[in-house]
Scaffold this active site. Sequence first.
Site, PDB file in Angstrom:
ATOM      1  N   GLY A 103       0.829  -1.197   0.000  1.00  9.87           N
ATOM      2  CA  GLY A 103       0.000   0.000   0.000  1.00  9.87           C
ATOM      3  C   GLY A 103       0.859   1.241   0.000  1.00  9.87           C
ATOM      4  N   CYS A 130       5.350  -6.144   1.444  1.00 15.88           N
ATOM      5  CA  CYS A 130       5.759  -4.734   1.355  1.00 15.88           C
ATOM      6  C   CYS A 130       5.145  -3.920   2.501  1.00 15.88           C
ATOM      7  CB  CYS A 130       5.399  -4.195  -0.022  1.00 15.88           C
ATOM      8  SG  CYS A 130       6.401  -2.794  -0.465  1.00 15.88           S
ATOM      9  N   TYR A 131       4.182  -3.062   2.239  1.00 12.56           N
ATOM     10  CA  TYR A 131       3.573  -2.316   3.356  1.00 12.56           C
ATOM     11  C   TYR A 131       3.027  -3.286   4.414  1.00 12.56           C
ATOM     12  CZ  TYR A 131       0.555   0.784   6.031  1.00 12.56           C
ATOM     13  OH  TYR A 131      -0.041   1.476   7.044  1.00 12.56           O
ATOM     14  N   HIS A 217       7.412  -7.780  -4.119  1.00  9.34           N
ATOM     15  CA  HIS A 217       6.061  -8.138  -4.572  1.00  9.34           C
ATOM     16  C   HIS A 217       6.064  -9.500  -5.273  1.00  9.34           C
ATOM     17  CE1 HIS A 217       3.855  -4.423  -3.747  1.00  9.34           C
ATOM     18  NE2 HIS A 217       5.035  -3.846  -3.903  1.00  9.34           N
ATOM     19  N   GLU A 219       3.522 -11.080  -6.322  1.00 11.52           N
ATOM     20  CA  GLU A 219       2.370 -11.239  -7.207  1.00 11.52           C
ATOM     21  C   GLU A 219       2.610 -10.761  -8.630  1.00 11.52           C
ATOM     22  OE1 GLU A 219       2.816  -9.176  -4.752  1.00 11.52           O
ATOM     23  OE2 GLU A 219       1.794  -7.263  -5.002  1.00 11.52           O
ATOM     24  N   ASP A 275     -20.032 -11.079 -20.703  1.00 14.70           N
ATOM     25  CA  ASP A 275     -20.552 -11.027 -19.334  1.00 14.70           C
ATOM     26  C   ASP A 275     -22.053 -11.295 -19.287  1.00 14.70           C
ATOM     27  OD1 ASP A 275     -17.986 -10.294 -18.900  1.00 14.70           O
ATOM     28  OD2 ASP A 275     -18.398  -8.178 -18.554  1.00 14.70           O
ATOM     29  N   LYS A 417     -12.383 -11.203 -15.407  1.00 10.02           N
ATOM     30  CA  LYS A 417     -12.881 -11.375 -16.773  1.00 10.02           C
ATOM     31  C   LYS A 417     -12.509 -12.736 -17.380  1.00 10.02           C
ATOM     32  CE  LYS A 417     -14.657  -9.362 -20.503  1.00 10.02           C
ATOM     33  NZ  LYS A 417     -15.891  -8.575 -20.523  1.00 10.02           N
TER      34      LYS A 417
END
Length: 561
Positions: A103, A130-131, A217, A219, A275, A417
């Site tokens: 963050g 991280c944060y 990170h 991710e 969708d 998605k």
Amino acid sequence: MVNEKQNPPPDDRHRIATTDDIEVSTYLEIAREIGGEQPAATVEGVSGAEREAIVVLDFGSQYNLLIARRVRESQVYCELMPHDTPWEKIAPLNPKGFILSGGPASVYAKDAPLAPAYVYESGLPVLGICYGMQVITKQLGGQVAPGTKREYGHAVLHINDPDSPLFSELPESTTVWMSHGDKIEEMPPGFAPIAATENSPYAVIGNGKNIFGLQFHPEVAHTPGGRTILKNFVYKICGCRGNWTIGSFVAESMARIREQVGKGKVINALSGGVDSSVVATLIHRAIGDQLTCIFVNNGLLRREEAERTLAVFKQNLGMNIIYVDASDRFLNRLKGVTDPEAKRKIIGEEFIHIFEEEASRIGRVDFLAQGTLYPDVIESVSSVSTASAKIKSHHNVGGLPARMTLSLLEPLRYLFKDEVRLVGAELGLPEEMVWRQPFPGPGLAIRCIGEVTREKLEILRAADFILMNEIKKANLYRQLWQSFCVLTDVRSVGVMGDFRTYGYLAAIRAVTSDDAMTADWARLPYDLLARISNRIVNEVDGINRVVYDITSKPPSTIEWE
Ligand code: XMP
């Protein structure tokens, strides 16, 4: 060749985290295997399966959705929750562990967001990123200090404790992606560094009791071992079994729809896009004829679009569909209108009127089904301001009738998605529908520059049909985020045979993108462009010149209007 990944701007701090730093190819492959098959999932298939989830507490990093995606990729259900979510909201998910996200804040700043006490009191494993790592450090008694310089970019991580289950199957050194200002000065009592980089002696810390902090990170795609680290956390540390699959989602979701709707009636605006098609099919599977779809042809669709959509839903899937050909109404209202926003407004309003008229004819209706997706939900609930994650809003056909007093049914609200596409494939929707490129609600009206007339729409449809046909023949359809023709308001002189022509200028637009926030023009092969241009000029009356749009977004947008 089409450049698949051209669009990230050089500085990743300004990038939107989406599903697709990740390789969607795995998903595409699974989906291809199951595409076109009849649905395999049944409610019985997962009944009794024990719920398990990883909860990501959101401290506002732009990469947060990616964390959730990564965890779900390893077949463990994961939700992103505001960092101050009360335990009562989390408990029903049966969390097996927490991830505290990155963050923008500084933990030593006044009012810095921190983790709720239950995170530490629950005894569940915690991974701070991280944060999130700085939050753990501060709350458990260590010291965080402002870094003298921001560490941003690649670093080499050296693992000190190769026996830690967090590092299972990782090499002793691996590249990681750093993006932080503050750093740990003193670890909390009981913690030890288990991996380091040149600038961060505390790149990974752990307390031997399943609480870990990562300075980098895991991710993002720039941390190649990140997926393994998250998977290790989820399986080896949190003990998850991995029972979240698209099949189980479909089954659970159908059960939930049945429970929520009971004997009620549901309406849905079907557009033929992914969708709305998936929502309609899923709900129809769950409650059959209690669902009625309203498909409004606004006269701004592409060639054969209405017929094909109706054929799939009415003939093949046997759904109740009210088809409204409202072309005249839309086109009459668009007469003389040239301003793009005015076009959007008119189309949006007219759509609401028609939808409401039709809905009122059905009699009592209890639910409105919508194809809201997870990124939209996250945007509206994020607890920390993430200005970078705001997505440009458009007048989408799905979400308009706000004044209708119906309960919302949003079965895709926890999906990304590409997961929605997988659900479509799982439900047996045709590939053509599942892998459809996005198409804007106002349709060809915003691709017909200037006034929209029937004549211009016909010309545009003919050109667009050729373009699509050639793109599909070249096997590029799925690699492109969007590919379409624009009919400009410019006319130019040409010569055909011995005759002078004075015709419209058509533009081809083909872009690659991960999320429509940024896009790059696709490097289509010259011979393909030549073929498209030749065919358009020769086969479409009214067009005598074709240009290729070679601008990216930003500074352009994908659509011309
Ligand atoms: P732009 O042109 O802003 O488009 O780069 C980004 C994405 O949004 C689609 N788009 C729309 N979709 N209603 C929609 O439903 C609209 O008014 C609209 N305008 C743009 C566009 O096709 C692209 O996918």
